[in-house]
Motif scaffolding. Structure first.
Motif, mmCIF file in Angstrom:
data_model
loop_
_atom_site.group_PDB
_atom_site.id
_atom_site.type_symbol
_atom_site.label_atom_id
_atom_site.label_comp_id
_atom_site.label_asym_id
_atom_site.label_seq_id
_atom_site.Cartn_x
_atom_site.Cartn_y
_atom_site.Cartn_z
ATOM 1 N N UNK A 142 71.844 57.258 68.765
ATOM 2 C CA UNK A 142 73.205 57.617 69.157
ATOM 3 C C UNK A 142 74.105 56.383 69.205
ATOM 4 N N UNK A 143 73.585 55.260 69.701
ATOM 5 C CA UNK A 143 74.385 54.039 69.767
ATOM 6 C C UNK A 143 74.727 53.545 68.366
ATOM 7 N N UNK A 144 73.752 53.553 67.456
ATOM 8 C CA UNK A 144 74.001 53.084 66.081
ATOM 9 C C UNK A 144 74.990 53.996 65.377
ATOM 10 N N UNK A 145 74.819 55.286 65.524
ATOM 11 C CA UNK A 145 75.741 56.225 64.852
ATOM 12 C C UNK A 145 77.159 56.080 65.411
ATOM 13 N N UNK A 146 77.283 55.914 66.730
ATOM 14 C CA UNK A 146 78.604 55.732 67.329
ATOM 15 C C UNK A 146 79.244 54.449 66.814
ATOM 16 N N UNK A 147 78.469 53.363 66.711
ATOM 17 C CA UNK A 147 79.010 52.095 66.220
ATOM 18 C C UNK A 147 79.469 52.235 64.771
ATOM 19 N N UNK A 148 78.643 52.896 63.963
ATOM 20 C CA UNK A 148 79.019 53.074 62.558
ATOM 21 C C UNK A 148 80.282 53.924 62.433
ATOM 22 N N UNK A 149 80.423 54.944 63.261
ATOM 23 C CA UNK A 149 81.632 55.780 63.230
ATOM 24 C C UNK A 149 82.854 54.932 63.542
ATOM 25 N N UNK A 150 82.792 54.128 64.601
ATOM 26 C CA UNK A 150 83.915 53.286 64.969
ATOM 27 C C UNK A 150 84.199 52.238 63.894
ATOM 28 N N UNK A 151 83.155 51.705 63.258
ATOM 29 C CA UNK A 151 83.320 50.666 62.237
ATOM 30 C C UNK A 151 84.005 51.218 60.999
ATOM 31 N N UNK A 152 83.544 52.382 60.532
ATOM 32 C CA UNK A 152 84.120 52.929 59.305
ATOM 33 C C UNK A 152 85.485 53.560 59.530
ATOM 34 N N UNK A 153 85.829 53.865 60.768
ATOM 35 C CA UNK A 153 87.174 54.337 61.077
ATOM 36 C C UNK A 153 88.153 53.174 61.183
ATOM 37 N N UNK A 154 87.627 51.926 61.161
ATOM 38 C CA UNK A 154 88.483 50.749 61.223
ATOM 39 C C UNK A 154 88.899 50.365 62.631
ATOM 40 N N UNK A 155 88.133 50.772 63.649
ATOM 41 C CA UNK A 155 88.509 50.497 65.037
ATOM 42 C C UNK A 155 87.883 49.212 65.574
ATOM 43 N N UNK A 156 87.195 48.471 64.757
ATOM 44 C CA UNK A 156 86.628 47.157 65.093
ATOM 45 C C UNK A 156 85.771 47.172 66.370
ATOM 46 N N UNK A 157 84.599 47.786 66.297
ATOM 47 C CA UNK A 157 83.708 47.736 67.470
ATOM 48 C C UNK A 157 83.138 46.332 67.649
ATOM 49 N N UNK A 158 82.411 46.140 68.721
ATOM 50 C CA UNK A 158 81.824 44.831 69.025
ATOM 51 C C UNK A 158 80.852 44.441 67.915
ATOM 52 N N UNK A 159 81.011 43.242 67.373
ATOM 53 C CA UNK A 159 80.120 42.746 66.331
ATOM 54 C C UNK A 159 80.577 43.058 64.925
ATOM 55 N N UNK A 160 81.732 43.703 64.771
ATOM 56 C CA UNK A 160 82.180 44.063 63.416
ATOM 57 C C UNK A 160 82.566 42.823 62.617
ATOM 58 N N UNK A 161 83.046 41.767 63.301
ATOM 59 C CA UNK A 161 83.400 40.541 62.579
ATOM 60 C C UNK A 161 82.162 39.897 61.959
ATOM 61 N N UNK A 162 81.061 39.904 62.684
ATOM 62 C CA UNK A 162 79.823 39.337 62.151
ATOM 63 C C UNK A 162 79.308 40.155 60.969
ATOM 64 N N UNK A 163 79.464 41.475 61.046
ATOM 65 C CA UNK A 163 79.022 42.325 59.930
ATOM 66 C C UNK A 163 79.890 42.073 58.709
ATOM 67 N N UNK A 164 81.201 41.942 58.896
ATOM 68 C CA UNK A 164 82.103 41.649 57.769
ATOM 69 C C UNK A 164 81.776 40.303 57.139
ATOM 70 N N UNK A 165 81.498 39.305 57.973
ATOM 71 C CA UNK A 165 81.158 37.985 57.465
ATOM 72 C C UNK A 165 79.849 38.034 56.681
ATOM 73 N N UNK A 166 78.852 38.722 57.218
ATOM 74 C CA UNK A 166 77.567 38.825 56.520
ATOM 75 C C UNK A 166 77.720 39.583 55.200
ATOM 76 N N UNK A 167 78.541 40.650 55.200
ATOM 77 C CA UNK A 167 78.757 41.409 53.974
ATOM 78 C C UNK A 167 79.441 40.558 52.909
ATOM 79 N N UNK A 168 80.435 39.750 53.315
ATOM 80 C CA UNK A 168 81.114 38.899 52.331
ATOM 81 C C UNK A 168 80.172 37.817 51.811
ATOM 82 N N UNK A 169 79.305 37.262 52.683
ATOM 83 C CA UNK A 169 78.335 36.257 52.223
ATOM 84 C C UNK A 169 77.345 36.862 51.234
#
Length: 196
Positions: A142-169
């Protein structure tokens, strides 16, 4: 005010304050001074006592303490630290042994009760373990699904900056490997077929 004083208390107070009492005390102290042996010398405060010369002390602790006093302060500190380390380690080792012994003896003492009540404890243990495992899995899902929902909606949940940085790398590394591999294979292709 207080009530009347007890008569015995009053007589003790008069006795202590009388001049004859102080005279008796001074006579006793004079007698103590005269009867004290002359070979006992008064030491100044803080001085060390030398070991008796007539006794040959060969005890290991006594010799260790004499060496400790004769060394420089730095060596004394090191030896004292080593001594403290061994003493505390020995105490902890002793406490560990007592704890393990108490656990083993308790286990041996309660083993018949554990065996007799095992038809109750084993299914209960399996039930509680299974429930906690399923509940933990559902909660983490439930926590992972909630985080993914917030991330893909563009609401910037906690840790989204690190995920964006890792994805760009990862994307940059993949593009670099693709370019390198393309150039490497193109060079190999020219080596195999020079006219190509």
């Amino acid at each position: 005010m207080h009530g009347p004083l007890h008569p015995e208390l009053v007589s003790i107070c008069f006795t202590l304050s009388s001049p004859s009492f102080t005279t008796h005390i001074s006579l006793l102290s004079d007698m103590a001074d005269r009867t004290s042996p002359s070979h006992i010398q008064q030491r100044p405060y803080g001085s060390t006592i030398a070991p008796p010369r007539g006794n040959n002390i060969n005890h290991p602790i006594a010799s260790f303490l004499r060496q400790l006093q004769s060394q420089s302060p730095e060596h004394s500190r090191q030896r004292f630290g080593l001594l403290a380390f061994f003493i505390s380690g020995g105490i902890l080792l002793l406490l560990t042994g007592i704890t393990v012994t108490a656990f083993v003896l308790g286990f041996i003492a309660f083993l018949p009760i554990i065996i007799i009540s095992s038809p109750i404890w084993i299914p209960l243990f399996l039930l509680v373990t299974g429930f906690l495992s399923v509940a933990g899995f559902l909660f983490s899902t439930a926590v992972v699904m909630s985080w993914m929902y917030w991330y893909f909606k563009g609401m910037h949940p906690v840790g989204s900056e690190q995920v964006d940085y890792a994805r760009s790398r990862i994307y940059d590394t993949a593009a670099h490997v693709k370019d390198y591999a393309g150039g490497y294979f193109h060079g190999k292709l020219k080596d195999v077929a020079p006219g190509a």
